[in-house]
Design an enzyme around this catalytic site. Structure first.
Site, PDB file in Angstrom:
ATOM      1  CG  HIS A  85     -69.936  -2.953  61.284  1.00 17.67           C
ATOM      2  ND1 HIS A  85     -70.548  -2.580  62.458  1.00 17.67           N
ATOM      3  CD2 HIS A  85     -68.753  -2.301  61.258  1.00 17.67           C
ATOM      4  CE1 HIS A  85     -69.767  -1.730  63.106  1.00 17.67           C
ATOM      5  NE2 HIS A  85     -68.669  -1.546  62.401  1.00 17.67           N
ATOM      6  CG  ASP A  86     -66.034  -3.454  62.850  1.00 15.87           C
ATOM      7  OD1 ASP A  86     -65.617  -3.572  61.673  1.00 15.87           O
ATOM      8  OD2 ASP A  86     -66.003  -2.380  63.473  1.00 15.87           O
ATOM      9  CE  LYS A 118     -62.008  -3.377  63.346  1.00 19.44           C
ATOM     10  NZ  LYS A 118     -62.274  -2.071  63.923  1.00 19.44           N
ATOM     11  CG  HIS A 149     -62.169  -5.943  59.938  1.00 15.84           C
ATOM     12  ND1 HIS A 149     -61.333  -4.893  59.685  1.00 15.84           N
ATOM     13  CD2 HIS A 149     -63.417  -5.410  59.977  1.00 15.84           C
ATOM     14  CE1 HIS A 149     -62.043  -3.789  59.580  1.00 15.84           C
ATOM     15  NE2 HIS A 149     -63.313  -4.069  59.752  1.00 15.84           N
ATOM     16  CG  HIS A 165     -67.794  -2.264  57.387  1.00 11.33           C
ATOM     17  ND1 HIS A 165     -67.636  -3.620  57.424  1.00 11.33           N
ATOM     18  CD2 HIS A 165     -66.872  -1.755  58.243  1.00 11.33           C
ATOM     19  CE1 HIS A 165     -66.665  -3.928  58.281  1.00 11.33           C
ATOM     20  NE2 HIS A 165     -66.185  -2.805  58.787  1.00 11.33           N
ATOM     21  CG  ASP A 193     -67.750   1.530  60.830  1.00 12.80           C
ATOM     22  OD1 ASP A 193     -67.495   1.444  62.046  1.00 12.80           O
ATOM     23  OD2 ASP A 193     -66.968   1.139  59.942  1.00 12.80           O
TER      24      ASP A 193
END
Ligand SMILES: [Fe+2]
Ligand SMILES: [Fe+2]
Length: 368
Positions: free
Chosen positions: A233-234, A237, A262, A287, A317
């Protein structure tokens, strides 16, 4: 790749190992089996094939193959005899290496050797008794999964496609551990090092998201897809300059706006990865959007609700972000975090999902 490929691979692995017991690895029958394995591996995307033993079943690149039959059972036994629960063939593997593998697996006593393009995993999932009673998930196990994620994340670059095979395996391994009754709280990694935060956070969110999806009664394939989506999900970043991402002080408005990109970066990046579940793209994108359709990024169809997978990732999260220790504040208890989240029920989060998640976490906390 289809059942015939899986079946052919199983059959030729069994033959190669059995023949390796009877003859030397230079014998023609061993060489033929190795050559056939090599040809079949060519059918896997990018020549990457991971075979995992999950209970008594074989999982090929995240696809559970239940029709493996007696040859499958035989392969499970042959691998089990050497304490191997995973075989991964990588691109560039040669017939010589496969022959060597046959010889090593056929040998009565010697442990398997090392190969340049074959990786053997000895994830000890077959331990007796529930893992929950064995204390926290043992470090080597967790360390291996963490290393996997770190390895894959380390290859994130706008110029390269993400190698996702390793991640599918991470997810399957954790799912199996969850199903064996491991305590959810104990499966979450504490953040020991700030530099490891990205990976431990990814793992934790993945574990929590799968636990919630299981609890909601999602089918196997969906639980795994949600696990993968949560793990990634990240990812966006990693495409943001480190000076901004790890800046210790207060961020300028401009820097903050960059970090808020991001989800878009991640979704655009993941959309290009072949064979990846579309849920990963959605969860990366959505998200940080909220249940009431506010949040970021602002999308063209802004009134539309997040996908269920994104709602699950949003909840897990947020939970992991708050519970984990950060340099600038103490970590919060489960009850404190859930209390904070409850205030956003119906606005930030889907109330039904949040209630389920709260019950799940309170139960895990009580059993810890
Ligand atoms: Fe995020
Ligand atoms: Fe996150």
């Amino acid at each position: 790749m289809n059942s015939a490929t899986f079946r052919g691979l199983i059959w030729n692995l069994v033959v190669g190992i059995s023949q390796g017991r009877l003859y030397s690895i230079d014998h023609e029958s061993v060489a033929v089996a190795a050559a056939r394995v090599l040809t079949l591996l060519g059918e896997f995307p990018e020549g990457l094939c991971s075979i995992m033993v999950v209970k008594d079943d074989l999982v090929f690149n995240n696809t559970l193959f239940r029709e493996a039959g007696i040859h499958g059972d035989k392969l499970v036994r042959l691998l089990g005899a050497k304490g191997i629960s995973r075989v991964e063939f990588r691109q560039g593997v040669s017939a010589g290496e496969i022959r060597q593998l046959f010889g090593d697996l056929a040998a009565a006593t010697a442990p398997p050797g090392r190969y340049e393009h074959i990786r053997l995993g000895r994830v000890e999932l077959g331990v007796a008794g529930p893992i929950a009673d064995a204390g926290p998930v043992d470090d080597p196990f967790h360390a291996e999964q963490l290393a996997r994620v770190q390895e894959v994340y380390g290859q994130v670059s706008p110029f390269r496609e993400l190698p996702i095979v390793g991640l599918e395996e991470v997810v399957s391994t954790f799912l199996l551990t969850l199903r064996r009754g491991a305590n959810l709280m104990r499966m979450l990694s504490p953040v020991k090092l700030y530099s490891e935060h990205t990976y431990t956070h990814a793992l934790n969110v993945s574990i929590l998201a799968m636990a919630l999806a299981e609890n909601l009664g999602f089918k196997d394939a969906s639980v795994q897809a949600i696990g993968i989506a949560a793990l990634l999900h990240d990812v966006g970043k990693l495409l943001i300059p480190k000076e901004i991402l790890h800046k210790p002080g207060k961020l300028s408005n401009e820097e903050f706006a960059t970090i808020q990109k991001h989800p878009l970066y991640g979704a655009a990046y993941l959309a290009r990865v072949e064979g990846l579940t579309p849920l990963a793209v959605l969860a990366a994108l959505e998200h940080h959007r909220k249940f009431d359709t506010s949040g970021y990024p602002v999308l063209r169809e802004n009134g539309r609700r997040q996908h269920a997978a994104s709602q699950i990732v949003a909840i897990t999260d947020f939970y992991d972000a708050l519970r984990s220790h950060r340099p600038y504040r103490r970590s919060l208890s489960t009850t404190e975090v859930l209390g904070i989240m409850q205030k956003e029920s119906g606005t930030g989060f889907n109330p039904g999902l949040l209630n389920r998640f709260t019950a799940l976490m309170m139960q895990a906390a009580a059993a810890e």
